[in-house]
Design a protein around this motif. Structure first.
Motif, PDB file in Angstrom:
ATOM      1  N   VAL A 191       0.829  -0.902  -0.246  1.00  0.00           N
ATOM      2  CA  VAL A 191       0.252  -0.009   0.266  1.00  0.00           C
ATOM      3  C   VAL A 191       1.179   1.387   0.239  1.00  0.00           C
ATOM      4  CG1 VAL A 191      -1.668   1.104   1.351  1.00  0.00           C
ATOM      5  CG2 VAL A 191      -1.805  -1.255   1.384  1.00  0.00           C
ATOM      6  N   ASP A 192       1.867   1.150   0.409  1.00  0.00           N
ATOM      7  CA  ASP A 192       3.294   2.417   0.806  1.00  0.00           C
ATOM      8  C   ASP A 192       4.587   1.798   0.885  1.00  0.00           C
ATOM      9  OD1 ASP A 192       3.085   4.829   0.869  1.00  0.00           O
ATOM     10  OD2 ASP A 192       2.459   4.948   3.130  1.00  0.00           O
ATOM     11  N   MET A 193       4.900   2.938   1.537  1.00  0.00           N
ATOM     12  CA  MET A 193       6.453   2.245   1.420  1.00  0.00           C
ATOM     13  C   MET A 193       7.370   3.138   1.120  1.00  0.00           C
ATOM     14  SD  MET A 193       9.031   0.078  -0.797  1.00  0.00           S
ATOM     15  CE  MET A 193       8.033  -1.036  -1.574  1.00  0.00           C
ATOM     16  N   ILE A 194       8.424   3.487   2.378  1.00  0.00           N
ATOM     17  CA  ILE A 194       9.057   4.540   2.350  1.00  0.00           C
ATOM     18  C   ILE A 194      11.330   4.228   2.151  1.00  0.00           C
ATOM     19  CG2 ILE A 194      10.552   5.829   4.840  1.00  0.00           C
ATOM     20  CD1 ILE A 194       7.936   6.720   5.584  1.00  0.00           C
ATOM     21  N   HIS A 195      11.560   4.339   2.195  1.00  0.00           N
ATOM     22  CA  HIS A 195      12.416   4.404   1.779  1.00  0.00           C
ATOM     23  C   HIS A 195      13.758   4.797   2.500  1.00  0.00           C
ATOM     24  CE1 HIS A 195      16.766   3.455  -0.600  1.00  0.00           C
ATOM     25  NE2 HIS A 195      16.951   1.710  -0.184  1.00  0.00           N
ATOM     26  N   LEU A 196      15.018   4.141   3.696  1.00  0.00           N
ATOM     27  CA  LEU A 196      15.879   5.335   4.548  1.00  0.00           C
ATOM     28  C   LEU A 196      17.058   5.045   3.565  1.00  0.00           C
ATOM     29  CD1 LEU A 196      14.633   4.040   7.724  1.00  0.00           C
ATOM     30  CD2 LEU A 196      14.362   6.017   7.515  1.00  0.00           C
ATOM     31  N   ALA A 197      17.922   5.847   3.482  1.00  0.00           N
ATOM     32  CA  ALA A 197      18.913   5.636   2.727  1.00  0.00           C
ATOM     33  C   ALA A 197      19.824   5.539   3.553  1.00  0.00           C
ATOM     34  CB  ALA A 197      19.501   7.471   1.833  1.00  0.00           C
ATOM     35  N   ASP A 198      20.217   6.081   4.664  1.00  0.00           N
ATOM     36  CA  ASP A 198      20.751   5.648   5.477  1.00  0.00           C
ATOM     37  C   ASP A 198      21.078   4.504   6.232  1.00  0.00           C
ATOM     38  OD1 ASP A 198      22.557   8.024   4.339  1.00  0.00           O
ATOM     39  OD2 ASP A 198      20.993   9.276   6.505  1.00  0.00           O
ATOM     40  N   GLY A 199      19.303   3.554   6.263  1.00  0.00           N
ATOM     41  CA  GLY A 199      19.837   2.436   6.668  1.00  0.00           C
ATOM     42  C   GLY A 199      21.028   1.719   6.024  1.00  0.00           C
ATOM     43  N   GLY A 200      20.787  -0.351   6.821  1.00  0.00           N
ATOM     44  CA  GLY A 200      21.652  -1.214   6.055  1.00  0.00           C
ATOM     45  C   GLY A 200      21.493  -2.205   7.426  1.00  0.00           C
ATOM     46  N   THR A 201      22.930  -3.022   7.185  1.00  0.00           N
ATOM     47  CA  THR A 201      22.988  -4.379   7.533  1.00  0.00           C
ATOM     48  C   THR A 201      24.340  -3.877   8.644  1.00  0.00           C
ATOM     49  OG1 THR A 201      24.120  -5.134   5.783  1.00  0.00           O
ATOM     50  CG2 THR A 201      21.600  -5.457   6.811  1.00  0.00           C
ATOM     51  N   ALA A 202      24.573  -4.566   9.528  1.00  0.00           N
ATOM     52  CA  ALA A 202      25.908  -4.531  10.368  1.00  0.00           C
ATOM     53  C   ALA A 202      26.251  -6.210  10.319  1.00  0.00           C
ATOM     54  CB  ALA A 202      25.602  -3.861  11.388  1.00  0.00           C
TER      55      ALA A 202
END
Ligand SMILES: Cc1cc2nc3c(=O)[nH]c(=O)nc-3n(C[C@H](O)[C@H](O)[C@H](O)COP(=O)(O)OP(=O)(O)OC[C@H]3O[C@@H](n4cnc5c(N)ncnc54)[C@H](O)[C@@H]3O)c2cc1C
Length: 388
Positions: free
Chosen positions: A139-150
């Motif tokens: 239905v909807d989506m936000i993208h966070l450029a600085d997120g990720g994995t560690a």
């Protein structure tokens, strides 16, 4: 007691929280720091998690705090002198209902206020960012450029190595069994027949933190909470960013090796007090994943494991000194304890050394519940109703 030792600061728990706090304290010039851990290195939640990191949430308090932690993640390899493999691959928060879409409205507003880089995606952009997803469900989506994995193995190795270099005394296989109190403060930590006199004690013992608080004579509002995760066989790249499916309380990402790693919170499973993985969880998590990513239907699950979170009633961390015992501090109550570790360690070390409580840490004070000040967060993949 057969032996008495002394230390400036004793940290109970050598997971990511305890190790990064020890490093930050040593980096600020503190000497004579001892970390005691009952188990083996990486035996707690810090060695069995999903590794997802994000700064943007829907509440201002979570966002300010976790965004600070993401900043710290970015510089952590340099500070520790070891590659912690933090990968800024982006983080997609996916809504499958109008109710969750409203949460994303709030989140976007919060991100703007807090200076977090996030974008609400158009339909074509959703298909670009998550091509393997069933677009009709989104239905909807936000993208966070600085997120990720560690990856936890790299972060834990970096923290361990850096602590050793700074001269922190690290003792695994050493259980804290009791505390001694004198004049309204903790005066010593007891490990079997050894007593360690300490000026300051920090409990960072993951799911055991509330039990240890009880031994110290204070109440900590948090409870152990079991979840499981799974890894698929390695496949070609199909999921780019880290992903939270907030309606399904599910998180997932694809590792550099190609394994699809993730898990779901499932009602009824959290109360168990063990980390044994179950046949109950596997098909239910798989159902969520196949619904959203139909292409994975024929993949084999290679590994499945359990671990313990330690949520406070609002799901947020418990940070700082206990008001009833001034020399007793906490880094506990963690649900997003990988994402939050470098930020918490930085702000706690600053508070311990300078006495200054940073505004980003203050909302997560240990006594917020008895003051009637919980911090509610709606975009976490943990159900507040089941932790409260
Ligand atoms: C399946 C799963 C997936 C997760 N996914 C994510 C994710 O994607 N992103 C994220 O941010 N977080 C995630 N988490 C949560 C994250 O792993 C934890 O919040 C974090 O690792 C907590 O770190 P910690 O150092 O507080 O606890 P731990 O790593 O559990 O360390 C606590 C240590 O205290 C020690 N201890 C306990 N009792 C005593 C005692 N009496 N004496 C001495 N030592 C003691 C234990 O041996 C343990 O090593 C996940 C957790 C799980 C289980």
């Amino acid at each position: 007691m057969s032996a008495t030792e002394s230390a400036n600061i004793v940290i109970v728990g050598g997971g990511i929280q305890g190790l990064l706090l020890a490093f930050n304290l040593a980096d600020r010039g503190q000497k004579d720091i001892v970390v005691l851990d009952a188990g083996y290195w990486q035996g707690g939640a810090s060695g069995r998690n999903g590794t997802l990191v994000r700064g943007g949430f829907s509440s201002t308090e979570w966002t300010r705090f976790f965004e600070h932690s993401v900043d710290q993640w970015r510089g952590l390899s340099r500070r520790l002198g070891h590659n912690v493999m933090y990968t800024r691959r982006g983080y997609a928060i996916v809504a499958e209902s109008e109710r969750s879409s409203a949460v994303l409205d709030t989140a976007l507003q919060t991100h703007r206020e807090c200076g977090v880089s996030s974008e609400r995606l158009s339909r074509p952009r959703m298909a670009q960012v998550l091509p393997a997803a069933d677009q009709t469900r989104i239905v909807d989506m936000i993208h966070l450029a600085d997120g990720g994995t560690a990856p936890h193995h790299a972060a834990m190795k970096g923290a361990l190595t850096a602590c050793r270099k700074k001269g922190v005394d690290l003792r695994y296989g050493t259980e804290v069994t009791d505390f001694e109190r004198q004049n309204g403060r903790i005066s010593a930590v007891v490990c079997g027949d050894t007593r360690i006199d300490a000026d300051l004690v920090v409990i960072a013992a993951g799911a055991h933190s509330a039990d240890l608080a009880t031994k110290a004579g204070v109440v900590l509002d948090a409870q152990p909470f079991r979840i499981e995760a799974m890894a698929s066989e390695p496949v070609r790249p199909m999921i780019g960013p880290a992903v939270a499916l907030i309606d399904r309380l599910t998180y997932v990402h694809q590792t550099a090796r190609g394994e699809i790693v993730g898990g779901s919170e499932l009602a009824g499973e959290s109360a168990k007090r063990n980390i044994i993985s179950t046949e109950y969880v596997m098909p239910r998590y798989a159902r969520h994943m196949v619904d959203m990513f139909p292409g994975i239907a024929r993949m084999r699950i290679l590994r499945q494991w359990g671990g313990m979170l330690h949520p406070a009633p609002d799901g947020g961390p418990l940070l700082g000194a206990h008001p009833d015992l001034e020399s007793l501090w906490f880094s506990a109550g963690w649900t997003y304890g990988i994402a939050g570790a470098p930020g918490a360690a930085d702000l706690l070390a600053k508070a311990i050394v300078t006495g200054e409580i940073d505004e980003r840490m203050r909302p997560f004070a240990v006594d917020r519940f008895r003051r009637g000040k919980p911090v509610m967060e709606a975009s976490a993949v943990i159900d507040n109703a089941s932790v409260g």
